[in-house]
Design an enzyme around this catalytic site. Structure first.
Site, short mmCIF file in Angstrom:
data_model
loop_
_atom_site.label_atom_id
_atom_site.label_comp_id
_atom_site.label_asym_id
_atom_site.label_seq_id
_atom_site.Cartn_x
_atom_site.Cartn_y
_atom_site.Cartn_z
N GLU A 81 25.83 25.01 93.92
CA GLU A 81 25.18 23.85 94.02
C GLU A 81 26.04 22.96 94.42
O GLU A 81 25.65 22.18 95.11
CB GLU A 81 23.91 23.57 94.27
CG GLU A 81 22.61 23.29 94.84
CD GLU A 81 21.81 23.78 94.96
OE1 GLU A 81 20.81 24.09 93.95
OE2 GLU A 81 20.52 23.05 96.27
N PHE B 4 20.26 36.24 95.67
CA PHE B 4 21.87 36.87 95.57
C PHE B 4 21.29 38.11 96.73
O PHE B 4 21.31 37.97 97.88
CB PHE B 4 20.24 38.35 94.60
CG PHE B 4 20.89 38.09 93.05
CD1 PHE B 4 21.43 37.25 93.09
CD2 PHE B 4 20.56 39.53 92.97
CE1 PHE B 4 21.39 37.29 91.32
CE2 PHE B 4 20.32 38.91 91.30
CZ PHE B 4 20.64 38.08 90.83
N CYS C 223 16.13 34.87 97.47
CA CYS C 223 15.46 34.37 97.01
C CYS C 223 15.19 32.97 97.94
O CYS C 223 15.13 31.87 98.16
CB CYS C 223 16.16 33.08 95.29
SG CYS C 223 15.75 34.69 94.25
N HIS D 207 10.80 30.14 88.82
CA HIS D 207 11.92 31.20 89.92
C HIS D 207 10.95 31.58 90.60
O HIS D 207 10.92 32.44 90.74
CB HIS D 207 13.30 31.54 89.95
CG HIS D 207 13.72 31.40 91.25
ND1 HIS D 207 13.89 31.84 91.45
CD2 HIS D 207 15.66 31.45 91.38
CE1 HIS D 207 14.34 32.02 93.26
NE2 HIS D 207 15.49 32.32 92.28
N HIS E 279 17.60 24.20 95.19
CA HIS E 279 17.35 25.26 94.81
C HIS E 279 17.67 25.23 93.65
O HIS E 279 16.93 25.45 93.15
CB HIS E 279 19.00 26.37 95.20
CG HIS E 279 18.26 27.67 94.87
ND1 HIS E 279 16.97 28.28 95.53
CD2 HIS E 279 19.06 28.68 94.01
CE1 HIS E 279 17.78 30.07 95.28
NE2 HIS E 279 18.06 29.96 94.36
N LYS F 264 12.47 24.17 90.48
CA LYS F 264 12.14 25.49 88.83
C LYS F 264 11.99 24.97 88.17
O LYS F 264 11.68 25.41 87.10
CB LYS F 264 12.93 26.59 89.49
CG LYS F 264 12.98 27.20 91.38
CD LYS F 264 14.39 27.84 91.47
CE LYS F 264 14.43 28.67 93.21
NZ LYS F 264 14.91 27.55 94.07
#
Lengths: 468, 427
Positions: free
Chosen positions: A340, A421, A196, A364, A329, A359
């Site tokens: 984060e 990931f 991502c 996402h 993110h 998002k």
């Protein structure tokens, strides 16, 4: 052809950021496909209005799953089978549309060029005269790219039917290859499946290609589509939000998968100004460091994220206090937002930097997420407005979240975060076109150390798996 | 900016594990393809057997330890093993603590595909509750590079590229740029490719002859297609300063890279391959006359071999020897560039050129090339690696023997570099 080729690997000319030959890279065209609108203006006006585009998924059956919602691009026509390209997947179709929009927006392609159709034997060039086709490339990020294009055939096989059309979706290189063929873009062609973080990775690598002289212009971004297999994976992780994506909220319950594409036309500032192009923003810096920690859980201290943010700011020659806002993110999973928040604290300390997270509006969009957020960053700089986070009502962290409504403010510097990931992280700094940053620090002379786990807010006893 | 040296190789190929096994196989000549039947996911029909050059299965625990290896996909496991083997070969640590100066890059086109399909097939056949959460993280194309970073603690840049048969050459090029620019001092870079049910199914939908060729015949007049190959190959790319500080054995130097895109077939694809080669030469400030051998990706495919033969013919005619390692190791697709680069580095190191297995008779329709079929000693200063893809990607790497460029001098004193003819060390 000095200046048109990569700097010799054996030549000692100083670090790239400080190298005299490194060109400034600017954004001159935008294209985007999202659940809240396609095209830069439609998308951004919906984002500024805080429009939430997540809803019940219709592309596949979720009846036996734990949740049923996602960020689906509605009313997208079924991609056709084309003689030249075979069966297009949704992600390939999104990418072709976003790239086309970015080229048109930048003035490198005109409706007249499109009306002329493809060149003989699919060899182009279709572009107008600003650049030679071999000096314009494509870099796109994906998570799964066109793999969902396999799913219909697999269902047929399972039912004992023989699929009628050849399967093309096993080849991820098509994602960037098809736009190259469609528009005659024969420069560097790259597909980055860096989870991502991929949209930002593609932008960063494309910017480097221009800065180092390997290309004059690049269409960079990302694309992905809603996939039943990926939905099943996150369903098995119990990482999907049932009703709403709530980044940084005390009651957040997970992410929602989404889809779409974002494309930015990048070119050297010198060439862009010479042809009178409108400049949205400057790609001032980027940084990418791995967590080296776990396949699905972020580093609890946000180590790779903090290093990536710092490296991007270093490359841009900026201090944290000069950042106007952060496009987080912000997936809405407990673990991602924890990590984060820790990383933001590590980089920004007590500085009151506004933070948004799109998002919450889009779901996402996986490999497209960073690229769509990058489009929003460029438009935030242009319009002096930061879109709000949707759905978040009770912030858990001491962050200056942009909640409820958009914040109108001068935007000089936007930091765009994308994490994935496997510990893939990439952050990109965009600055206003007229912002002149000081001489950047050499790459490698970074401040990536010192990211100790101060102020960690990890949740004891809670699994972080599957929450990127 | 730093010069970029190759200080180690890790290889898992059909020839076995380790660079010695790779080198011996290349010098020993051909091997017939092996018949294998891909494992069908739950509820899907069985596939017909495939002839391929299958990857060896090294003992994972020996390289990765016991923890966490059970859930890894074959691609992730093999690439991580190759990364650790490259570190060992280079004399580097095999474990860091999230070290920001050490990165990983992989080229692949198939990683995670089998796990992706199995997730869906499991639901279709057995129900959603039987979907295995442990399988999910391995569905991504980035899983091999991520796994290598997790097992080695490489916390620097982490990249995956999926540009067809150019993917691992592109990964090596991106890694060389990262080292050159000071973004990393070590990059563990290469590629991984396996052949599983969905890939076989999809490829046979386009070409029913896929996986039916029993022996690859690169650039041969009787060539009739490739033998699919599996491989995981990693090169340790290291900055000259870092290598000098630890007195590393230097195998080769990366002196130029180039990449281009073109139409899938015909003159356009030749043009793209030519541009990639020209860029690599220009980046090194080299001329074609300074190249002593070319490692092409020709694999027995009629069109692809013709493209590469045309480019080599244009630049070198029959003046330089050409080597196509796919004749021995199969068409390793996304890993092809890493396999070729490893072979080229070993050739530079040994000052010896492997022959091209499977090539017997030149194709009169192609430009005349110098294509040795048996290994021979050659004075090799610089060798070019060229990878092309049937869909238009092209990537080139120019590699040099250490003596031809020379790494940065070691301020601490004399440093041992590999001498011509030194035998390759065991991985």
């Amino acid at each position: 052809m000095p200046g048109l080729i990569e700097q010799p690997l054996g030549q000692r000319v100083g670090a790239p950021s400080a190298a005299p030959g490194r060109r400034r890279v600017v954004v001159t065209g935008l294209g985007v496909v999202t659940p809240i609108g396609s095209g830069a203006e439609e998308f951004f006006s919906a984002a500024v209005a805080g429009t939430v585009g997540t809803d019940r998924i219709t592309l596949f059956d979720t009846a036996d799953c734990l949740t049923h919602q996602g960020g689906e691009v509605r009313d997208w026509p079924r991609p056709p089978h084309q003689d030249a390209y075979g069966q297009l997947s949704r992600s390939e179709s999104f990418a072709l549309s976003a790239v086309r929009m970015a080229l048109l927006d930048a003035g490198l392609l005109t409706e007249g060029d499109l009306a002329r159709g493809p060149g003989p034997a699919d060899v182009g060039p279709r572009l107008g005269g600003a650049y030679r086709p071999e000096r314009v490339g494509v870099a796109l990020g994906i998570v799964i790219g066109n793999r969902p294009g396999l799913e219909a055939s697999l269902r047929d096989l399972h039912r004992g039917r023989v699929p009628t059309a050849p399967i093309t979706a096993h080849d991820p290189a098509r994602v960037a290859g098809l736009p190259a063929r469609a528009f005659g873009l024969w420069g560097p062609n790259m597909v980055f499946p860096t989870a991502c973080a991929a949209g930002n990775t593609a932008i960063a690598q494309a910017a480097d290609a221009i800065a180092q002289g390997r290309a004059d212009a690049m269409v960079a971004g990302g694309t992905d589509e809603l996939s039943e297999a990926m939905f099943l994976m996150f369903n098995s992780f119990r990482a999907l939000a049932p009703e709403a994506v709530q980044p940084f909220d005390r009651h957040r319950r997970g992410l929602m998968l989404g889809e779409g594409a974002g494309a930015l036309l990048l070119e050297s500032e010198e060439r862009a100004l010479a042809r009178g192009a409108r400049v949205y923003a400057v790609v001032a810096g980027h940084g990418g460091y791995s967590d080296a920690h776990h396949m699905t859980a972020p580093h609890p201290a946000g180590l790779g994220a903090a290093r990536s943010m710092r490296a991007a700011l270093d490359m841009a020659g900026l201090e944290p206090g000069e950042v106007s806002f952060v496009s987080a993110h912000g997936t809405g999973t407990p673990a991602n937002d924890d990590a984060e928040a820790v990383a933001l604290r590590e980089v920004f300390g007590d500085l009151p930097v506004p933070v948004t997270a799109c998002k919450s509006l889009l779901g996402h969009a996986q490999g497209a997420a960073g690229a769509i957020a990058a489009v929003a960053c460029a438009l935030a700089i242009r319009d002096a407005v930061v879109p709000p986070i949707g759905n978040t009502l009770e912030p858990e962290y001491d962050l200056d979240l942009v909640l409820k409504e958009a914040r109108r403010m001068p935007v000089r510097v936007a930091l765009n975060n994308a994490f994935g990931f496997g510990g893939n992280n990439c952050c990109v700094v965009f600055t206003a076109p007229d912002a002149r940053t000081p001489t950047p620090a050499p790459a490698g002379n970074d401040r990536t150390g010192g990211t100790g786990a101060t102020g960690a807010t990890g949740r004891p006893g809670r699994s972080n798996e599957g929450e990127r | 900016m730093s010069r970029v040296l190759v200080t180690g190789i890790g290889a898992v190929t059909s020839a076995g594990t380790g660079r010695e096994a790779l080198w011996n196989a290349l010098c020993d000549g051909g091997a017939p393809a092996t018949s294998s039947t891909p494992v069908a996911p739950p509820g899907l029909p069985a596939a017909d057997p495939v002839l391929l050059a299958p990857m060896a299965t090294p003992p994972a625990q020996e390289y990765l330890g016991r923890r966490g290896i059970r859930v890894l996909s074959p691609e992730s496991k093999a690439f991580a093993i190759a990364a650790v083997a490259a570190c060992r070969d280079a004399g580097l640590p095999t474990r860091w603590e999230c070290e920001p100066t050490v990165g990983v890059a992989a080229g692949t086109t198939t990683a995670g595909l089998a796990d992706y399909v199995e997730l869906l097939a499991t639901r279709l056949d057995l129900g959603v509750e039987r979907v295995n959460p442990a399988q999910g993280p391995q569905t991504g194309l980035n899983a091999p590079a991520a796994t290598a970073s997790i097992f080695t603690g490489a916390g620097g840049p982490n990249l995956t590229l999926s540009t067809g048969r150019a993917a691992s050459a592109d990964a090596l090029a991106a890694s060389a740029r990262a080292v050159h620019a000071g973004e990393a001092t070590v990059m563990l870079a290469g590629g991984v490719q396996t052949l599983t049910y969905p890939e076989v199914y999809a490829r046979r939908g386009v070409d029913p002859r896929f996986g039916t060729v029993d022996r690859a015949r690169p650039l041969d007049r009787e060539r009739a297609g490739a033998v699919p190959g599996e491989a995981a190959v990693v090169l340790a790319l290291e900055s000259a300063d870092a290598a000098a500080r630890r007195r590393a054995v230097v195998l080769a130097e990366v002196v130029g890279t180039g990449a281009a895109m073109g139409p899938a077939t015909g003159a356009g694809s030749v043009s793209a391959a030519r541009r990639a080669v020209d860029q690599a030469l220009a980046a090194a400030g080299a001329t074609p006359d300074e190249v002593d051998a070319v490692f092409v990706s020709a694999c027995g495919d009629p069109g692809l071999d013709a493209t590469e033969a045309t480019v080599v013919g244009q630049l070198w005619g029959d003046r330089v020897p050409v080597c196509a390692v796919q004749g021995r190791l199969g068409d390793c697709a996304g890993a092809a560039g890493a396999v070729q680069a490893a072979a080229a580095v070993l050739a530079l190191h040994a000052q010896r050129l492997p022959g091209t297995a499977g090539h017997h008779e030149p194709d009169p329709a192609l430009p005349a090339l110098r294509l040795p079929t048996a290994p021979r000693d050659e004075a090799l200063r610089q060798v070019l690696v060229l990878c092309t893809d049937p869909h238009g990607h092209a990537s080139a790497l120019l590699l040099a023997a250490p003596a031809s460029g020379g790494p940065a001098p070691d301020p601490a004193g004399p440093r041992r570099t590999a001498a011509a003819g030194d035998p390759p060390a065991s991985a």
